[in-house]
Design an enzyme around this catalytic site. Structure first.
Site, short mmCIF file in Angstrom:
data_model
loop_
_atom_site.label_atom_id
_atom_site.label_comp_id
_atom_site.label_asym_id
_atom_site.label_seq_id
_atom_site.Cartn_x
_atom_site.Cartn_y
_atom_site.Cartn_z
N HIS A 16 -3.38 1.45 0.72
CA HIS A 16 -3.36 -0.01 0.64
C HIS A 16 -4.48 -0.51 -0.27
O HIS A 16 -5.65 -0.29 0.01
CB HIS A 16 -3.57 -0.55 2.07
CG HIS A 16 -3.40 -2.02 2.21
ND1 HIS A 16 -4.31 -2.80 2.87
CD2 HIS A 16 -2.41 -2.86 1.80
CE1 HIS A 16 -3.89 -4.05 2.87
NE2 HIS A 16 -2.74 -4.12 2.23
N ARG A 17 -4.09 -1.16 -1.36
CA ARG A 17 -5.04 -1.63 -2.38
C ARG A 17 -5.89 -0.45 -2.90
O ARG A 17 -7.05 -0.63 -3.26
CB ARG A 17 -5.93 -2.77 -1.84
CG ARG A 17 -5.12 -3.89 -1.17
CD ARG A 17 -5.96 -5.05 -0.66
NE ARG A 17 -5.25 -5.81 0.36
CZ ARG A 17 -5.75 -6.73 1.14
NH1 ARG A 17 -7.01 -7.07 1.00
NH2 ARG A 17 -5.00 -7.35 2.04
N GLU A 43 -0.66 1.11 -3.20
CA GLU A 43 -0.14 -0.26 -3.11
C GLU A 43 -1.13 -1.15 -3.81
O GLU A 43 -2.35 -0.91 -3.74
CB GLU A 43 -0.01 -0.67 -1.64
CG GLU A 43 0.68 -2.01 -1.40
CD GLU A 43 -0.25 -3.21 -1.24
OE1 GLU A 43 0.25 -4.31 -1.07
OE2 GLU A 43 -1.50 -3.05 -1.32
N ASP A 45 -1.68 -5.54 -5.37
CA ASP A 45 -1.18 -6.92 -5.36
C ASP A 45 -1.30 -7.49 -6.75
O ASP A 45 -2.34 -7.34 -7.40
CB ASP A 45 -2.02 -7.76 -4.39
CG ASP A 45 -2.06 -7.14 -3.01
OD1 ASP A 45 -1.06 -7.25 -2.28
OD2 ASP A 45 -3.10 -6.52 -2.68
N HIS A 58 -5.79 -9.42 -4.58
CA HIS A 58 -5.04 -9.79 -3.38
C HIS A 58 -5.07 -11.29 -3.09
O HIS A 58 -4.04 -11.91 -2.86
CB HIS A 58 -5.56 -9.03 -2.16
CG HIS A 58 -4.90 -9.48 -0.90
ND1 HIS A 58 -5.39 -10.49 -0.10
CD2 HIS A 58 -3.73 -9.08 -0.32
CE1 HIS A 58 -4.58 -10.68 0.92
NE2 HIS A 58 -3.56 -9.85 0.81
N GLU A 117 3.03 -5.13 -5.22
CA GLU A 117 3.41 -6.31 -4.42
C GLU A 117 3.19 -7.57 -5.23
O GLU A 117 2.08 -7.82 -5.71
CB GLU A 117 2.58 -6.37 -3.13
CG GLU A 117 2.96 -7.62 -2.34
CD GLU A 117 2.06 -7.90 -1.13
OE1 GLU A 117 1.36 -7.00 -0.65
OE2 GLU A 117 2.09 -9.07 -0.69
N LYS A 119 2.60 -11.42 -5.31
CA LYS A 119 2.11 -12.40 -4.37
C LYS A 119 3.02 -13.63 -4.33
O LYS A 119 3.44 -14.15 -5.36
CB LYS A 119 0.69 -12.85 -4.74
CG LYS A 119 -0.34 -11.75 -4.80
CD LYS A 119 -0.34 -10.81 -3.60
CE LYS A 119 -0.80 -11.45 -2.31
NZ LYS A 119 -0.78 -10.45 -1.18
N ASP A 242 -5.50 1.59 4.74
CA ASP A 242 -6.71 1.37 3.93
C ASP A 242 -7.46 2.67 3.72
O ASP A 242 -8.32 2.76 2.86
CB ASP A 242 -7.66 0.40 4.66
CG ASP A 242 -7.13 -1.02 4.72
OD1 ASP A 242 -6.44 -1.43 3.77
OD2 ASP A 242 -7.41 -1.71 5.71
O1 G3P Z 1 2.39 -4.43 1.25
C1 G3P Z 1 1.80 -4.41 2.50
C2 G3P Z 1 0.62 -5.32 2.58
O2 G3P Z 1 -0.15 -5.18 1.43
C3 G3P Z 1 1.03 -6.74 2.74
O3 G3P Z 1 0.00 -7.57 3.08
O4 G3P Z 1 -1.67 -9.27 2.62
O5 G3P Z 1 -2.30 -6.87 2.48
O6 G3P Z 1 -0.86 -7.88 0.73
P1 G3P Z 1 -1.26 -7.91 2.17
MG MG Z 2 -0.41 -6.14 -0.50
#
Ligand code: G3P
Ligand code: MG
Length: 268
Positions: A16-17, A43, A45, A58, A117, A119, A242
């Site tokens: 995540h990120r 992943e 954003d 993000h 992802e 936004k 994470d």
């Molecule tokens: O893609 C899963 C997650 O990243 C979605 O929430 O707010 O962390 O981008 P957020």
């Molecule tokens: Mg995300």
């Protein structure tokens, strides 16, 4: 290392990120660390700058993760590039800049699967020629990464526009803590590759229903080993975490998976 989404063998680890527990999120150092750690997928954003360039961050504002303040959409890429996106996390990362999506694709393309992802705040009606979703798809095509990228969003409008394009990568629908009655209908209508629910919202029946449609289930954001084990025993196909090295480590995930043996027969 998996280089094609269609070669996925569940369960997979998605950083995540990037590798957010140890590196400033959504930066090149975070993505490089996730790659080095052998993570299956990263992943990230993406949103648009004022001059409509694809920027990886993000939040909708610069306040939390950079040396700047105010909305991203108010600044041009040249101004955004001057900001420090690393020091807020640790002085060791001083000078780290906000990456463009192109920079991430150059760094990570061909080395790891990439979940981009889009936004929700970048949504525009009318699907203009330089709409964010069109720009993201074009960049993926330019970099020859159609088979290794996945575009996700909470906003189904982006996904509808993407599947209407003649050539596009696989897509994923993200949902928050509420799994609406029609969530899986939307997934089915859009022929998504995967559904990314908030992990606390997931019930066994949702996973079974998704699997019956050939849809992978990748919940976010799973940072505790006990949650990971529970989700894997429920049959999820991977986790977005994470900490792709500890909480979401591949050996731990595989061990939990071996106990249950549930898999999705994804139909491509
Ligand atoms: O893609 C899963 C997650 O990243 C979605 O929430 O707010 O962390 O981008 P957020
Ligand atoms: Mg995300």
């Amino acid at each position: 290392m998996i280089r094609n989404l269609h070669d996925i063998i569940p369960p997979v680890v998605i950083g995540h990120r990037g590798y957010r527990t140890k590196y400033p999120e959504n930066t090149l150092s975070s993505f490089a660390a996730a790659i080095a750690a052998g993570t299956d997928m990263i992943e990230l954003d993406v949103t648009l700058s004022r001059d409509r360039k694809l920027v990886v961050i993000h939040d909708d504002t610069l306040n939390r993760t950079t040396s700047g303040f105010g909305p991203i959409h108010d600044m041009n890429l040249r101004e955004l590039k001057r900001l420090d996106a690393g020091s807020w996390f640790d002085s060791r990362f001083a000078g780290e800049s906000l990456p463009t999506l192109k920079e991430v694709l150059i760094l990570a393309g061909g080395k790891i699967l990439i979940n981009i992802e889009i936004k929700s705040s970048a949504w525009e009606s009318g699907f203009p020629e330089d709409a964010i979703e069109r720009q993201v798809v074009n960049l993926i095509i330019q970099h020859d990464l159609l088979n290794s990228t996945l575009i996700s969003s909470f906003h189904a409008g982006f996904l509808e526009n993407i599947v209407g394009l003649p050539v596009h990568p696989e897509i994923s629908f993200i949902t928050d803590r509420k799994v609406l009655q029609n969530t899986l209908d939307i997934c089915k209508q859009l022929s998504v590759f995967s559904w990314h629910p908030h992990y606390k919202s997931l019930e066994q029946r949702h996973i079974e229903e998704a699997h019956a449609q050939g849809i992978f289930v990748f919940p976010y954001t799973v940072n505790l080993v006990e949650d990971m084990r529970k989700l894997v025993s429920m049959g999820v196909d991977g986790i977005i975490t994470d900490d792709p090295v500890w909480a979401g480590s591949k050996p731990a995930l595989l061990a939990a998976h071996a106990e249950t043996g549930r898999v999705c027969q994804n139909i491509f």
